[in-house]
Design a protein around this motif. Sequence first.
Motif, PDB file in Angstrom:
ATOM      1  N   LEU A 374      37.773  31.249  37.881  1.00  0.00           N
ATOM      2  CA  LEU A 374      37.250  32.430  38.573  1.00  0.00           C
ATOM      3  C   LEU A 374      38.399  33.255  39.138  1.00  0.00           C
ATOM      4  O   LEU A 374      38.359  34.487  39.150  1.00  0.00           O
ATOM      5  CB  LEU A 374      36.298  32.018  39.697  1.00  0.00           C
ATOM      6  CG  LEU A 374      34.944  31.510  39.225  1.00  0.00           C
ATOM      7  CD1 LEU A 374      34.109  31.032  40.402  1.00  0.00           C
ATOM      8  CD2 LEU A 374      34.186  32.602  38.492  1.00  0.00           C
ATOM      9  N   ALA A 377      39.929  35.145  36.420  1.00  0.00           N
ATOM     10  CA  ALA A 377      39.069  36.260  36.049  1.00  0.00           C
ATOM     11  C   ALA A 377      39.074  37.356  37.108  1.00  0.00           C
ATOM     12  O   ALA A 377      38.543  38.424  36.889  1.00  0.00           O
ATOM     13  CB  ALA A 377      37.638  35.768  35.826  1.00  0.00           C
ATOM     14  N   GLY A 378      39.664  37.060  38.247  1.00  0.00           N
ATOM     15  CA  GLY A 378      39.750  38.077  39.287  1.00  0.00           C
ATOM     16  C   GLY A 378      38.499  38.185  40.124  1.00  0.00           C
ATOM     17  O   GLY A 378      38.081  39.271  40.501  1.00  0.00           O
ATOM     18  N   PHE A 379      37.920  37.048  40.427  1.00  0.00           N
ATOM     19  CA  PHE A 379      36.673  37.051  41.163  1.00  0.00           C
ATOM     20  C   PHE A 379      36.957  36.935  42.658  1.00  0.00           C
ATOM     21  O   PHE A 379      37.690  36.051  43.065  1.00  0.00           O
ATOM     22  CB  PHE A 379      35.840  35.859  40.690  1.00  0.00           C
ATOM     23  CG  PHE A 379      34.405  36.161  40.621  1.00  0.00           C
ATOM     24  CD1 PHE A 379      33.873  36.799  39.519  1.00  0.00           C
ATOM     25  CD2 PHE A 379      33.569  35.836  41.673  1.00  0.00           C
ATOM     26  CE1 PHE A 379      32.538  37.096  39.461  1.00  0.00           C
ATOM     27  CE2 PHE A 379      32.238  36.137  41.620  1.00  0.00           C
ATOM     28  CZ  PHE A 379      31.718  36.771  40.514  1.00  0.00           C
ATOM     29  N   PRO A 380      36.410  37.816  43.485  1.00  0.00           N
ATOM     30  CA  PRO A 380      36.643  37.666  44.916  1.00  0.00           C
ATOM     31  C   PRO A 380      35.876  36.476  45.448  1.00  0.00           C
ATOM     32  O   PRO A 380      34.819  36.156  44.906  1.00  0.00           O
ATOM     33  CB  PRO A 380      36.097  38.968  45.501  1.00  0.00           C
ATOM     34  CG  PRO A 380      35.065  39.422  44.543  1.00  0.00           C
ATOM     35  CD  PRO A 380      35.533  38.932  43.196  1.00  0.00           C
ATOM     36  N   PRO A 381      36.310  35.839  46.522  1.00  0.00           N
ATOM     37  CA  PRO A 381      37.520  36.139  47.297  1.00  0.00           C
ATOM     38  C   PRO A 381      38.709  35.262  46.907  1.00  0.00           C
ATOM     39  O   PRO A 381      39.484  34.916  47.772  1.00  0.00           O
ATOM     40  CB  PRO A 381      37.061  35.817  48.715  1.00  0.00           C
ATOM     41  CG  PRO A 381      36.122  34.662  48.532  1.00  0.00           C
ATOM     42  CD  PRO A 381      35.509  34.781  47.156  1.00  0.00           C
ATOM     43  N   PHE A 385      41.702  37.721  42.586  1.00  0.00           N
ATOM     44  CA  PHE A 385      41.106  39.034  42.865  1.00  0.00           C
ATOM     45  C   PHE A 385      42.090  39.914  43.607  1.00  0.00           C
ATOM     46  O   PHE A 385      42.334  41.062  43.228  1.00  0.00           O
ATOM     47  CB  PHE A 385      39.829  38.871  43.687  1.00  0.00           C
ATOM     48  CG  PHE A 385      39.349  40.137  44.314  1.00  0.00           C
ATOM     49  CD1 PHE A 385      38.841  41.161  43.534  1.00  0.00           C
ATOM     50  CD2 PHE A 385      39.427  40.325  45.685  1.00  0.00           C
ATOM     51  CE1 PHE A 385      38.405  42.342  44.117  1.00  0.00           C
ATOM     52  CE2 PHE A 385      39.004  41.500  46.272  1.00  0.00           C
ATOM     53  CZ  PHE A 385      38.491  42.520  45.486  1.00  0.00           C
ATOM     54  N   LEU A 386      42.682  39.354  44.659  1.00  0.00           N
ATOM     55  CA  LEU A 386      43.601  40.160  45.458  1.00  0.00           C
ATOM     56  C   LEU A 386      44.788  40.611  44.622  1.00  0.00           C
ATOM     57  O   LEU A 386      45.221  41.760  44.720  1.00  0.00           O
ATOM     58  CB  LEU A 386      44.109  39.349  46.641  1.00  0.00           C
ATOM     59  CG  LEU A 386      43.236  39.360  47.877  1.00  0.00           C
ATOM     60  CD1 LEU A 386      43.995  38.764  49.033  1.00  0.00           C
ATOM     61  CD2 LEU A 386      42.828  40.777  48.208  1.00  0.00           C
ATOM     62  N   PHE A 389      43.720  43.305  42.463  1.00  0.00           N
ATOM     63  CA  PHE A 389      43.386  44.437  43.320  1.00  0.00           C
ATOM     64  C   PHE A 389      44.645  45.186  43.729  1.00  0.00           C
ATOM     65  O   PHE A 389      44.707  46.417  43.645  1.00  0.00           O
ATOM     66  CB  PHE A 389      42.648  43.912  44.550  1.00  0.00           C
ATOM     67  CG  PHE A 389      42.184  44.971  45.480  1.00  0.00           C
ATOM     68  CD1 PHE A 389      41.027  45.680  45.214  1.00  0.00           C
ATOM     69  CD2 PHE A 389      42.901  45.266  46.621  1.00  0.00           C
ATOM     70  CE1 PHE A 389      40.596  46.661  46.074  1.00  0.00           C
ATOM     71  CE2 PHE A 389      42.478  46.251  47.489  1.00  0.00           C
ATOM     72  CZ  PHE A 389      41.316  46.954  47.213  1.00  0.00           C
ATOM     73  N   SER A 411      40.037  43.519  32.062  1.00  0.00           N
ATOM     74  CA  SER A 411      39.688  42.332  32.844  1.00  0.00           C
ATOM     75  C   SER A 411      38.182  42.109  32.826  1.00  0.00           C
ATOM     76  O   SER A 411      37.718  40.989  33.018  1.00  0.00           O
ATOM     77  CB  SER A 411      40.213  42.433  34.271  1.00  0.00           C
ATOM     78  OG  SER A 411      39.644  43.520  34.929  1.00  0.00           O
ATOM     79  N   LEU A 412      37.441  43.163  32.566  1.00  0.00           N
ATOM     80  CA  LEU A 412      35.995  43.017  32.394  1.00  0.00           C
ATOM     81  C   LEU A 412      35.686  42.116  31.196  1.00  0.00           C
ATOM     82  O   LEU A 412      34.839  41.229  31.270  1.00  0.00           O
ATOM     83  CB  LEU A 412      35.393  44.402  32.177  1.00  0.00           C
ATOM     84  CG  LEU A 412      33.912  44.520  31.914  1.00  0.00           C
ATOM     85  CD1 LEU A 412      33.175  44.156  33.179  1.00  0.00           C
ATOM     86  CD2 LEU A 412      33.556  45.931  31.516  1.00  0.00           C
ATOM     87  N   VAL A 415      36.271  38.219  31.678  1.00  0.00           N
ATOM     88  CA  VAL A 415      35.291  37.386  32.382  1.00  0.00           C
ATOM     89  C   VAL A 415      34.493  36.549  31.400  1.00  0.00           C
ATOM     90  O   VAL A 415      34.184  35.390  31.660  1.00  0.00           O
ATOM     91  CB  VAL A 415      34.344  38.278  33.204  1.00  0.00           C
ATOM     92  CG1 VAL A 415      33.284  37.437  33.859  1.00  0.00           C
ATOM     93  CG2 VAL A 415      35.130  39.025  34.240  1.00  0.00           C
TER      94      VAL A 415
END
Lengths: 476, 632
Positions: A374, A377-381, A385-386, A389, A411-412, A415
């Motif tokens: 996750l 994949a850049g999932f917050p938190p 992700f940061l 971001f 990045s979409l 996922v």
Amino acid sequence: MTTFMALAPLLTVVFGALVVLLLEAFMKRANREPLGYVAALALLAAGFFVIRSWNRDLDYFGGRLVLDRFSLLLIALFVILGLFVLLMGLKYAARQGMNLGEFCGLVLLAVAGLMIMVSSTDWLVVFLGLEVLSVASYALSGLKKTDRTSSEAAAKYFLMGSFAGAFFVFGLALVFGTSGSLDFSTLLAGGVSGAGLAPAGAVGLGLILAALSFKIAIAPFHMWAPDVYEGAPTPVTVFLTVGPKAAGLAVLFRLLVPLLRNEPFAAVFGSALSLMAVLTMFAGNLAALRQRSVKRMLAYSSIAHSGYLIVAVIAGDGPSLVFYLVVYLFMNAGAFSVLAAMSRKGVEYTALDDFAGLGRRYPWLAACLSVFLLSLAGFPPTAGFLAKFYVFSGAVREGHVALAVAAVLASLISVAYYLKVIVFMYMKEDQGEAAIDQENPALYLVIFLCLFGVVQLGLWPGNLLALIRQALSAAF
Amino acid sequence: MAELFWLIPLIPGASALLLVLFGAKLSRRWVAWQACSAVFLSFLLSSAAFAHLVRLPPGAPGLTKTLFAWISSGPFTSPIAFAFDHLTAVMTLVVTGVGLLIHVYSTAYMAEDRSHARYFAHLNLFTFFMLVLVMASDLVLMFVGWEGVGLCSYLLIGFWFERPAAAKAGMKAFVVNRVGDAAFILGILFLLANVGGSSFSLINKAAGGGLLPSGLMTLVAILLFIGATGKSAQIPLYVWLPDAMEGPTPVSALIHAATMVTAGVYMVCRLSGLYAASGPASTVVAWIGAATALFAAAMALVQNDIKKVLAYSTISQIGYMFLGCGVGAYAAGMFHLVTHAFFKSLLFLAAGSVIHALAGEQDMRRMGGLRKHLPVTFPVFLVGALAISGVPFLSGFFSKDAILTGAFAGGQYALWGAGLLGAVLTAFYMFRLVYMTFYGKERTAMEPGHSIHESPRAMTIPLVILAAFSALAGYVGLPVFFGEKADLFGRYLASSVKSGSPHLAVPTEGLLVLLATASALLGIALAFVFYRRTPALPSRLASRFPGVYRLLVGKYYIDEVYDAVVVRPLVRGAEKVYERFDLKVIDGALNGSAAAAGLAGKGLNFLQSGLVRDYALAFLIGAITFLGFLLL
């Protein structure tokens, strides 16, 4: 301050490598784990010297090797990387028929190469570091001597690497021929004066960039990467996906950022690099979609991450670049560690089908891998992700809107394949029973540390960011 | 107790963590109790904070609590901070209140499920993320909740993953939502680059103060709204919600009716300053809302699955909420959100009770005549159906009327007309459902020995409570001809959202109310004629207009269009990349190793497979292209 102490981290590591290789001769084959501890000790000592040298701006060799805060920060990253790789390798080596002494010695030498690369301000020294790193990496990727894919990876990496090395040297010759110096600053001075480069110089610089792009695995110079990352022993894969990438990007950053602030350069290199960044992100993510092997999927994902990182370089956003690298170290090493944990003597489970039902059989491993994926994949938190971001918002801030949009879209796509592994772990009945040998404390320590890093940096990134900002404010 | 309000999201979060880690070892009773009491505690805290809030003097800021600094990127910082103002209070009470009832209902509904603990862990986790979304004081933290609820929604839709349809529906929901989220994050990035901060007050202030160029505001507002169309299932990203009905019914009630899917409406209200300042974006919101309201209501007319009817109805009702927001009647949009949360979760839970009674049957063609068998479920369902249809003096009547009046007062007569037409359709499909399910002949295909029985207490008590709210919640927001001060809800929200258009004259408003009432009754009357008096009529009509019927049954073929235009090209692209680069490499490597096996002992002969040469060639071509690019 010019002092011999500037060499201390480097020498410690090299000395450690020599000691390990010598000691090996006097140790029984049965238990060579102490070699790993000696190597780890050498890295820790290097880490100590890094902390000692902080804020002191040491240099040596007439300023060709500089320990400014930027390079110290990256060296610290490499020390952590080296420690992770060593810890991962302790049991792995015995299980997969690798020689632990060689493994430890080569890892230390490769780390030394990385250190040289990031702390040099002179092209020839960069090349020196690159070669030290490369030779060690070739050997490392072929360490599983009984395994055909491993030897194949080593041979491919070696041939392609020599090819890239030749490009580098030829480019160097052209740059030297036109500017009369191998120092970064001469090139920069030429850039800052606005004169631009002579065509031959531009070609030289282009060839150097191509060779560095090869190391970082940027499209279209990434072809070797999936094979090598997949074939290499898993701890070595962690090293290869993080180390050379970070060092190459650091060199690019030192060189390119001042250049890209300059119109004639920005017009040419900026658009070429943007194109490569977009190509890298999409090639990596699209190819990863179809993989049936998790290891190969992560290899492609690593290429895609190179693309995001280049976006930070193009935007000239140093803090985001370094932050991303640190976060990438944790989440990537974490994911590969879980992969390394999926093994027993002589067997490694890397196929997607082996992950079916993992959530029920090994809930902790599956939970950790889910967090790492996750995060990738850049999932917050999560920290991933940061990191994304910061990079994307930096790109928008600097006006590279199209690039940011492409990165978000890429990045979409990503996922889909990260999630696929999680789906397999939790939502598929297990077919085969991948029996895992769980006796591997050092590896679990690495997984825990990575998990800690991913969560900690996702929620409380403040301290690290302050440190990075401080490091970069002085250097650039 | 009000100053502990920041614990509201954290309590369900902690409970979820415990259940994820140790749920398998705990007894079923304990799991259910823990999950319900966590939400109950949150509800108590929310009520306390709400009581504190209404006692504050007018104009006072709400509660805020900064937990710690989180993101700092150059000029802008974003702390992890929760805020509790009038708008938040409404959402928090809905999420914890309705959430609590649904948790209680679930204890009975899911009692026999083998993954009982996993269910409650995910439900608590959802509550946590939803409350983070609602209470976040800035956009980035809201995005954390926004992504989190998407993840939980995916996990809960695919809860029964043994059913391939469920696993696929979960994936579809997730992927469609991610498309919206990509636009959402781009909107955030643009805002950050131009506003220099992400807190809602800062954004609304910058937008209202005219600090931002109007083109940028429109761009950002529309990007964020695209995110909302994903989460709230609006055109063009609504396709996932009907499939999401594969999840357990309480999940459909909580996530896909009452709370998560309305997050987009909440977001628009939260940023009402931004949307009010951007005319074009508001127009887009209003028209998308109106179009979705009609389009989805039309699809609900021909569905035979009881949950699918309710799913399309949800899409349509959320369209109404956006319609309200788009014409500037933000308070009316929120009002409808609240009443909808009551009556739609009631309808879903009652439908769940029907499904439970019939041992899993969802097809209305095999129901009928259930009125006698379900003495509690039937009356509460009827209350819900009357409320959603907008029959006078139930909650849906007042909230829908507030939206339509807002559209009329804003001079948007076309939107008002669309809303009115939608109201007829709504009443029609709801009573079609009522007649098919509860009246007429029994068409159930139950095995002998299995009698139809009413659901247990834990399920019927939440139903009765929700029915009471569905009937009475409307009285907090009466139309203006009951007096200037009758619209308690609107006045209460005035400090948090932009106020709507000026009030209409009392006679005009009276006329509008009459028209809305008439359209609701017309819809019910039509349903009566079609499904009670002359049941042959629908099929005759269907054969008379086969094209229209097929279009509706085929759901306008939107899924097929998306598949052809978006999904398949992407898959094919991935396939191409895979074939061009990867397959060749893998096969090549295999061939290579076969060759090597053949020439055993000769070392690295397999390298002559030509592969490395290919790589080197690629490298060379790349380098030459790159150089050409530099020089030309």
